[in-house]
Design an enzyme around this catalytic site. Structure first.
Site, short mmCIF file in Angstrom:
data_model
loop_
_atom_site.label_atom_id
_atom_site.label_comp_id
_atom_site.label_asym_id
_atom_site.label_seq_id
_atom_site.Cartn_x
_atom_site.Cartn_y
_atom_site.Cartn_z
N THR A 50 0.77 -1.25 0.00
CA THR A 50 0.00 0.00 0.00
C THR A 50 0.80 1.30 0.00
O THR A 50 0.19 2.38 -0.07
CB THR A 50 -0.91 0.06 1.25
OG1 THR A 50 -0.11 0.28 2.39
CG2 THR A 50 -1.72 -1.20 1.43
N PRO A 73 -3.18 6.25 -1.12
CA PRO A 73 -3.91 6.19 -2.38
C PRO A 73 -3.34 5.09 -3.29
O PRO A 73 -3.80 4.95 -4.41
CB PRO A 73 -3.64 7.57 -2.99
CG PRO A 73 -2.28 7.93 -2.47
CD PRO A 73 -2.04 7.18 -1.19
N HIS A 74 -2.34 4.34 -2.80
CA HIS A 74 -1.67 3.34 -3.65
C HIS A 74 -1.99 1.93 -3.15
O HIS A 74 -1.43 1.51 -2.13
CB HIS A 74 -0.14 3.53 -3.62
CG HIS A 74 0.31 4.88 -4.10
ND1 HIS A 74 1.58 5.35 -3.90
CD2 HIS A 74 -0.35 5.85 -4.76
CE1 HIS A 74 1.69 6.56 -4.43
NE2 HIS A 74 0.52 6.89 -4.96
N LEU A 75 -2.84 1.24 -3.84
CA LEU A 75 -3.22 -0.12 -3.44
C LEU A 75 -2.75 -1.08 -4.52
O LEU A 75 -3.13 -0.93 -5.69
CB LEU A 75 -4.74 -0.19 -3.26
CG LEU A 75 -5.31 0.83 -2.28
CD1 LEU A 75 -6.83 0.86 -2.34
CD2 LEU A 75 -4.83 0.55 -0.88
#
Lengths: 211, 565
Positions: free
Chosen positions: B323, B480-482
């Site tokens: 993440t 915001p990074h999955l």
């Protein structure tokens, strides 16, 4: 800033007017229906978190209703079990003066946050805000997270309101209109010049350090 | 009401079907704005929520679930290869002209769960995902960083040379060209970015200018609200218009809840329209296709596939969830900075990138800043009087662990992820560095996203930021990074999909989004997602062409059939 008519007139619309968006017909989801008790609890927590009594702060009933609407729309959009958890949280926080009196006697009392009648209501609101802030720094992580979640939901909605932004000296619309107009000019072959640069200038910024 | 904004060059000319054909939920967008329609694609290319009818069955060559960095790129590639493509998107098609600076409107419109998606762990935190045509590219910062060479070397070692730096270079170059990845123009840079760059310079730290996917970005700084100028080249204004121009169709406000599997092969998807007012499921719809491309993000893609018990050979489905969590430092300066003007992240402080740390500014509107100030009532009001003096900045830390996506109790999605003790130490180091930079540039005080830590007013206070004093549960993180969860690999015993993006154990089903990542990449993932999606789409297009000789192309109207309930 560029003059002339606004290239994006809907920017002026307030969030609560965007039940149906003029550009795409999108409709705002219905606010989550709440029972009478929960509804009062939410109103109480909202009131405790808003700057009641602060000079220039819009905290009238209409403003509180707008915050209430935004929170309920968020509840509608959340995963249902989480929304139910947040509603329960509002009820628990509404009762905080009672259960938190054990370890914060000065801030507690036999009342709910939503009990705003009678003399000294403004002073009580200030104590309620202090109480919730104390809970947000307490040693129990779950309680801390709970207050943080409620704070995020309510203050995000409150400081998003145009009248509140104006009261803190913020108006994003002239900037956005200026930038939209600038991009149109650039796409039509124009060139950006010094007047188009966003302030403060590099020279100003350089002067800030090591004062 | 004046005429709608027209941004020229095709940008902003994306289709915006707006309401039910019956007119029950709204009128024509253009009519509402009092002007004639702009260049829109044929109405039957886009079917929105109220237009879906119970029992609708659509047929196509490829159905693509999701329209973000992966789905839109894959769909456009497939459509331009002559294949009949249908996009299915849970969110709505919101044109650039509908974006506004108001969070109360934007969060329900563009974000999954109105921005309340949680990752559960020792420090439960928020994750942002787009839920609209364009997906998370509509609400991200638009950074275009290729993964470091060391990451791609590891991918090459695990999967093969095609996934190394040289192997992926043509795909990265193509994605960068498609999305117009380039540095910022000077007039778009605001005071906060200049300040960060000059602070880094004074401290002798490396500061790199970002390449961002933009076409004449002018620094409106509404990236996370939907770019109001249309400059950010989200897939809404890049790949989706290309796909539609090539004949693709889009079914929006349609939530996919299952795959159609027949004879051991994936032959389509089924789902339900989303009622706009209640967000409940309504009309049931099915899309039949020769191939299905799953591209709904690391959480939703895994949850969809988990429903069908696929990914069994490796048991890796839903695992390897990474993440890039980040933490915030809100600095208050004595002079107005007006950080809300100017592009988000002109550059990044990359001095500590080898240690897995990146520092950057990331200013937001007042509603977001108020949530970052640990104050309530009048105290919060007093703090917010200085909104113009504030800079929201953040630290991004590369994952050293991974989580898992599962279905939770009561129908909840249950993405779990915890940072490690090592991550905590990294975060605290990074936040101290960021505070040093702000103090260097004259900041008066800082608020940290660490519960229980009050404002920082003096560098000496930074000494309290040590792992023996701060617990993981105090960290208020965000991402915001999955990524991860449907790992791509060369071995079915350790991955879920093969090098072509096809599920090892479900023919006809492909994946083309961030869930493919074999490892964390340590940088903003958009361009990597797009590059991998282009690769998946190229190979799938070739496979389908070989199977039939030539992909058929018929009119959009003839290709759909509506079956009464």
């Amino acid at each position: 800033m560029s003059g002339g008519p606004s290239p994006a007139p809907w920017l002026d619309l307030r969030p609560s007017q965007l039940q149906r968006h003029p550009a795409d017909g999108w409709v705002l989801p219905d606010p989550m229906p709440l029972g009478a008790w929960t509804s009062r609890s939410l109103a109480g927590v909202i009131r405790a978190m808003l700057p009641i009594g602060a000079a220039g702060a819009p905290v009238d009933a209409a403003t509180q209703a707008e915050v209430d609407l935004a929170v309920r729309v968020t509840l509608r959009c959340m995963q249902p079990p989480l929304a139910r958890g947040l509603m329960l949280l509002f009820v628990l926080l509404d009762l905080a003066p009672m259960w938190a009196a054990v370890w914060r006697p000065r801030l507690g009392g036999l009342r709910r946050l939503c009990a705003t009648d009678g003399p000294g209501a403004e002073a009580r609101s200030q104590r309620d805000a202090e109480l919730l802030e104390a809970l947000s720094h307490c040693g129990w992580g779950a309680l801390r997270d709970a207050v943080t979640a409620a704070r995020a939901a309510i203050l995000t909605a409150y400081y998003d309101l145009p009248q509140v932004q104006r009261a803190i000296g913020h108006d994003p619309l002239p900037h956005l209109r200026d930038r939209i107009a600038l991009r149109q000019r650039l796409l039509q072959g124009g060139v950006g010049g010094p007047a188009d640069h966003l302030s403060p200038s590099a020279t100003e910024v350089a002067a800030w350090g090591r004062r | 009401m004046g005429p709608p904004l027209s941004l020229g060059r095709g940008v902003g000319d994306e289709p915006h079907r707006h309401a039910s054909a019956s007119g029950a939920t709204g009128g024509s967008a253009s009519a509402a704005a009092g002007s004639p329609a702009r260049r829109l694609p044929a109405a039957d290319q886009l079917r929105a929520g109220p237009d879906h009818r119970d029992g609708d069955v659509h047929h196509c060559d490829v159905v693509v679930i999701g329209t973000g960095a992966g789905g839109a790129a894959a769909g456009a590639t497939l459509a331009e290869a002559g294949l009949d493509v249908i996009f299915v998107e849970e969110g709505a098609w919101h044109p650039t002209s509908s974006f506004s600076p108001w969070l109360s409107e934007t969060l329900p419109r563009l974000y999954r769960d109105a921005g309340t998606t949680l990752l559960y762990g020792r420090s439960t935190f928020l994750a942002a995902e787009g839920r609209c045509v364009g997906g998370s590219t509509v609400i991200n910062g638009g950074m275009c960083w290729r993964p470091p060479a060391s990451v791609l070397a590891e991918w090459a070692a695990r999967i093969g040379p095609d996934f190394g730096e040289a192997g992926l270079d043509p795909l990265f170059a193509r994605a960068e060209r498609d999305l117009s990845a380039r540095p910022q123009d000077p007039w778009s840079v605001g005071g906060d970015n200049r300040l960060m760059a000059q602070g880094a310079e004074r401290l002798g730290w490396r500061h790199d200018r970002n390449h961002r996917n933009h076409d004449h970005c002018v620094g409106a700084n509404t990236c996370i609200l939907g770019c109001v100028t249309g400059a950010k080249q989200s897939t809404l204004v890049s790949y989706m218009p290309r796909a539609m121009a090539a004949g693709a169709r889009a079914l929006t406000e349609l939530r996919v809840d299952g795959l159609c599997i027949e004879g051991g092969r994936c032959v389509g998807v089924r789902g339900a329209a989303v009622d706009r007012r209640t967000l409940q499921s309504s009309a049931r719809v099915e899309v039949r296709a020769r191939a299905v491309v799953v591209a709904c993000g690391a959480i939703q893609s895994a949850l969809l596939l988990l429903r069908h018990g696929v990914g069994r050979p490796s048991g890796q489905l839903g695992r390897n969830f990474v993440t890039h969590p980040n933490a915030k430092v809100l600095a208050v300066y004595p002079d107005p900075v007006r950080a809300w003007q100017g592009v988000s992240q002109w550059g990044q402080v990359r001095e500590f990138h080898e240690q897995g740390i990146v520092l950057a500014e990331n200013m937001g509107p007042p509603g977001i800043i108020a949530a970052a100030v640990p104050r309530l009532g009048r105290a919060a009001w007093a703090a917010m009087q200085q909104y113009d003096h504030m800079i929201l900045s953040g630290v991004l830390v590369e994952d050293t662990s991974s989580g898992r996506v599962r279905r939770g109790p009561f129908g909840l999605s249950w993405p779990s992820y915890s940072i490690t003790d090592r991550d905590l130490a990294q975060f605290l180091t990074a936040m101290r560095r960021l505070c040093e930079l702000h103090f260097e540039m004259g900041a008066e005080r800082m608020y940290l996203s660490i519960s229980g830590v009050d404002e920082i007013r003096h560098p000496d206070q930074l000494r309290q930021l040590t792992p023996d004093r701060i617990r993981i549960s105090q960290m208020e993180l965000f991402t915001p990074h999955l990524m991860g969860t449907v790992r791509l690999g060369a071995d079915p015993r350790t991955s879920v999909v093969d090098a072509a993006g096809a599920l090892w154990d479900l023919p006809g089903c492909y994946v083309a989004d961030a869930s493919l990542f074999p490892t964390p990449i340590g940088v903003n993932p958009q361009i990597t997602i797009t590059a991998l999606a282009l690769r998946v789409a190229d190979r799938l297009a070739e496979t389908l062409r070989l199977a039939t000789g030539r992909a058929p192309r018929s009119s959009p109207v003839a290709r759909s059939s509506s079956v009464p309930a």
